[in-house]
Write an enzyme that holds these catalytic residues in place. Structure first.
Site, PDB file in Angstrom:
ATOM      1  N   GLU A   1       2.187   1.841  -3.391  1.00  0.00           N
ATOM      2  CA  GLU A   1       1.138   2.419  -4.255  1.00  0.00           C
ATOM      3  C   GLU A   1       1.108   3.943  -4.097  1.00  0.00           C
ATOM      4  OE1 GLU A   1      -2.930   3.942  -3.543  1.00  0.00           O
ATOM      5  OE2 GLU A   1      -3.009   1.858  -2.870  1.00  0.00           O
ATOM      6  N   HIS A   2       1.144   4.422  -2.857  1.00  0.00           N
ATOM      7  CA  HIS A   2       1.154   5.874  -2.622  1.00  0.00           C
ATOM      8  C   HIS A   2       2.364   6.519  -3.292  1.00  0.00           C
ATOM      9  CE1 HIS A   2      -1.716   7.088   0.770  1.00  0.00           C
ATOM     10  NE2 HIS A   2      -2.100   5.893   0.407  1.00  0.00           N
TER      11      HIS A   2
ATOM     12  N   GLU B   1      -4.351   7.885   7.427  1.00  0.00           N
ATOM     13  CA  GLU B   1      -5.271   6.951   6.760  1.00  0.00           C
ATOM     14  C   GLU B   1      -5.569   5.760   7.689  1.00  0.00           C
ATOM     15  OE1 GLU B   1      -3.833   5.522   2.995  1.00  0.00           O
ATOM     16  OE2 GLU B   1      -5.720   4.494   2.524  1.00  0.00           O
TER      17      GLU B   1
ATOM     18  N   HIS C   1       0.830  -1.206   0.000  1.00  0.00           N
ATOM     19  CA  HIS C   1       0.000   0.000   0.000  1.00  0.00           C
ATOM     20  C   HIS C   1       0.865   1.257   0.000  1.00  0.00           C
ATOM     21  CE1 HIS C   1      -2.167   3.121   2.453  1.00  0.00           C
ATOM     22  NE2 HIS C   1      -3.074   2.905   1.528  1.00  0.00           N
TER      23      HIS C   1
END
Lengths: 433, 420
Positions: A74-75, A146, A71
């Protein structure tokens, strides 16, 4: 460039797509949808939060990386050396995004203008990693927020309560974004290591649907895809027993009504066997517990369930397979007991054949309807490849599944002893079992 | 696409669109009424009853079986506001007849089902069926209790209620708990009959083939309504008055992330200008708020704007740590200040314009967006087509954006503050 191409058609859904095995190693699926204005593209890798232990051909030991790194990557991939991908998309007007799940990371955009330059941006930035310690440090604060946001989401907490109580060792029990502690261990070198392992075109797929021309898509792919060799990626998961960790888990947080999720642990499968099991399970669960079932009608009348109740789609991937249903109830334990009774009665005496056929028709209708949706089509083609299947294979299998097969699945595959009930209760409320 | 508008009776209009690309047929029967907060609770209950049963299919399960038999037709109802107009919708969708495996006329069957739900509810002795009514009461109470479950939605709602206090837009849409508990099946049935008498009907239909049968079927059913006296003011645009001083509300809560909501108000700005201002300030990952508050200052995961055109409101909301709440607030004001000073490039403005134009080009791709577009035209009393709206978006100037930013007045700040 050399390409192996095939047209895959579904007469039932009245649609078709082109599959290209590109020389670069990438699998490409294109669905031309004449008459529509929009187009949608997804560029994905088989790399999600569960892929934390791996090695390449020739390596003796398995690398182990921090939770949440897929993840995090991905950022960070949106940021290239000269400018970020969102700034480039701003010049085309495309609506771009990305997401990471347990078993994949997907970069996507949708647009009704400037498809070709938007596709160029997608292919270029995903193939151009650029990480520095400074930008990694910066992202940690954003991702920490997040993670915290998810901790306040009751539905997220009830779902992860379920997974943590169902799986002893499989990494599916870990939050996709990791923890604030685990992401602090991520650095630029680790990101490069993961990138070069999982973002190999042999491990990736491009799926495009809508107002596009296949020739135009392939011309861009020929120009921008960088051929690479298959590195013989191997992944390792800890041994996972058939049993659950515990049957009950509970969290309290500021919610107005208690939420619950009840899940059953099933034997994991792959490929077409998994597809068949997923569809069989979905038909079965909808028949027994869906909005038109006697179970639902009875429990709504008694005030034990409300319209928030739903049969969740089968949850499956490499090494895990779970069926579940979720909702709101002041008495989740009684709902659980009623679900057990229905499963046991249906396993012993069978269930309504007509209802089963009706639910099959609902699935057929849903598949037909989604055929007009660019994003749904791109997503269906991408997911089929990720699961080792061909597009539209689900429509064929759906038509093949029989009532007898569903009954056998219920009797032989769903073990009610391997259940977990996860509950989120309002603070100060009485706890359950 | 072929569009047809027909008047079916006093205050009843059907707009149908034949869209050959569609794979399903969709029907939206919309009832428009004046927004009276005292009636929200009863209308919310009635809206729930409309899509959960009727005389022919008296239970949720019976109705769901019928929907299943129509290849999983969807049938739902919604209840909301546009300005000071109450909009109650019964919306259905079914796959196109050409996909029916046994030659069924699915779109006609769905229309009949929806008319049954709307006009022939499950009623006994002048009252809604008591059991169905109590089930919906539980739904309504659960929805009221569950508002806190979604922290971000809850924070936005609290900010909206504070910013528009005293206006119909501020009242809770499900009504209060006391109102929901006090409703009776007979009083609700009387309110339902009054609703059918007084409502203006807007009916939208989108299908891949023409439907010559539709107008007759609708007229036949709706002409049976007795004592029709549509009473309706086109109050779709009711700006919320601008306050002299900003109202500040802090609500402590045991959460791990604080929620900051800032409500700005404005006056006399064209919709297209506000659309573009929103795109520039906080409507996309290339917006000022995303680029600066998130990417440069790393204060949050999300920081976005969202306008409410019917009330002249401009929201900005973000999830932050309590320690950074004040800094985030200042950073948001700094970005709006930058637009006021003209501290943005022409390229940034063009970048903001493109996704708005892109969306307008895509409207014909889904039944839902077509119906939404048809209703927007009616709501704003503006017959402009998407192509004409694209031209308006292209015509908005840099000076108009600066003037629009200068027109924003910070009216209300709500903070859900995480407790240590």
């Amino acid at each position: 460039m050399n390409r192996n191409t095939e047209i895959i058609r579904s007469e039932t859904a009245d649609t078709q797509c082109l599959h290209v095995q590109h020389e670069s190693g990438l699998n490409i699926y294109i669905m031309e949808m004449p008459g529509y204005h929009s187009a949608f593209a997804m560029f994905g890798t088989k790399y999600g939060s569960i892929n934390t232990r791996f090695r390449l051909k020739g390596e003796e030991t398995y690398a182990e990386v921090p939770e949440g790194i897929a993840h995090f990557l991905e950022h960070k991939l949106f940021e290239n050396e000269d400018c970020d991908a969102f700034a480039q998309y701003a010049r085309t007007g495309a609506n771009a995004n990305a997401f990471t799940t347990f078993d994949k990371t997907v970069y996507l955009f949708g647009c009704s203008q400037n498809f070709a330059p938007s596709l160029e941006i997608l292919l270029q930035f995903v193939q151009s990693p650029y990480f520095t310690q400074e930008t990694v440090d910066k992202e940690q604060g954003i991702i920490a927020q997040e993670i915290r946001m998810n901790y306040d989401e009751a539905s997220w907490m009830v779902f992860f309560g379920l997974l943590r109580s169902m799986y002893h060792a499989h990494p599916v029990r870990i939050d996709i974004a990791g923890t604030e502690e685990s992401i602090r261990r991520i650095d630029a070198d680790l990101l490069y290591r993961c990138y070069h392992t999982f973002y190999n075109l042999h491990n990736m797929v491009l799926s495009v649907a809508g107002n596009v021309k296949a020739d135009e898509v392939l011309e861009i792919c020929d120009r921008l895809l960088r051929p690479c060799e298959d590195q013989g990626l191997e992944e390792l998961y800890a041994d996972e027993p058939d049993t659950v960790v515990r049957h009950y888990t509970e969290t309290t947080m500021p919610v107005g009504t208690p939420l619950f999720s009840l899940g059953f642990k099933l034997r994991p499968r792959k490929g077409r066997e998994l597809l068949r099991a997923e569809l069989t399970a979905a038909l079965l669960m909808e028949t027994l517990f869906g909005a038109s079932s006697g179970f639902y009608d009875d429990l709504v009348r008694k005030g034990l369930l409300n319209s928030e109740f739903e049969v969740d789609g089968p949850f499956s991937g490499d090494g895990y397979f779970m069926l579940s249903c979720s909702g709101e109830s002041a008495d989740p334990e009684t709902v659980r007991d009623r679900i057990f009774e229905v499963l046991e009665d249906a396993g012993r005496e069978g269930f309504d054949r007509e209802s089963f056929e009706r639910i099959r028709r609902v699935h057929y209708g849903s598949r037909v309807r989604s055929g007009a949706n660019m994003e749904a089509n791109a997503s269906a083609m991408l997911n089929a490849w990720m699961n080792g299947l061909k597009p539209f294979e689900d429509i064929e299998v759906l038509a093949e599944i029989t009532y007898e097969e569903a009954l056998r699945f219920l009797r032989e595959e769903i073990d009610t002893a391997q259940y977990v009930l996860s509950v989120v209760r309002p603070e100060g409320a009485e706890t359950g079992c | 696409m072929k569009e047809t508008t027909q008047t079916l009776g006093e205050g009843i209009e059907l707009v149908s669109v034949c869209n050959p690309n569609a794979r399903s047929s969709s029907l939206n029967i919309m009832l428009l009424l004046p927004a009276v907060p005292e009636k929200y609770a009863v209308y919310d209950r009635i809206t729930g009853l409309l899509s959960t049963g009727c005389r022919k299919y008296p239970s949720l399960a019976a109705l769901a079986k019928k929907e299943d038999a129509l290849y999983g037709a969807s049938l739902s109802s919604s209840f909301g506001l546009a300005g000071d107009v109450l909009q109650i919708s019964l919306i259905g969708s079914v796959i196109a007849d050409r996909f029916a495996l046994e030659g069924e006329h699915l779109s006609e069957e769905l229309t009949e089902l929806m008319l049954d739900c709307l006009l022939d509810p499950n009623v006994r002795d002048g009252a809604f069926d008591e059991e169905a009514f109590r089930i919906q009461q539980r739904e309504q109470l659960a929805a009221i209790d569950a508002e806190i479950n979604d922290k971000r939605g809850y924070a936005i709602q609290k900010a909206r209620q504070a910013a528009c206090e005293g206006e119909p837009y501020a009242s809770p849409m499900h009504g209060t708990r006391a109102e929901a508990e006090a409703l009776t099946a007979s009083a609700a049935y009387e309110a339902y009959r009054e609703m059918l008498r007084r409502a203006v009907f807007r009916i939208y239909y989108v299908s891949p083939t023409e439907a010559p049968w539709l107008a007759g079927k609708l007229t036949g059913a709706l002409s049976a309504l007795e004592g029709r006296e549509p009473a309706f003011t086109r109050a779709f645009h009711t700006p919320s008055p601008i306050r002299e001083t900003c109202r500040e509300i802090t609500e402590p809560m045991p959460v791990t992330q604080s929620k900051l909501v800032m409500v700005f108000k404005y006056a006399d700005l064209p919709v297209e200008t506000v659309q573009l201002l929103h795109a520039l300030v906080g409507g996309s990952p290339s917006s000022l708020l995303f680029s600066n508050v998130r990417e440069k200052l790393h204060l949050c995961y999300y920081c976005v704007s969202h306008p409410v055109y019917s009330k002249d409101l401009f929201f900005v909301d973000s999830g932050v740590s309590a320690a950074n709440a004040q800094r985030t607030r200042e950073a948001i004001l700094e970005q709006i200040g930058a637009v006021c000073r003209g501290a943005f490039t022409d390229e940034m403005l063009e970048n903001a314009r493109r996704p708005v134009v892109d969306y307008l080009y895509s409207i014909g791709d889904t039944n839902y967006s077509i119906m939404q577009e048809l209703h927007d035209r009616y709501k704003w009393n503006d017959p402009a087509t998407p192509e004409e709206r694209i031209e308006r978006i292209r015509a908005v100037t840099r000076d108009e954006i600066i003037a629009a930013a200068k027109a924003l007045r910070l009216d209300t700040v709500y903070l859900m503050e995480e407790q240590a």
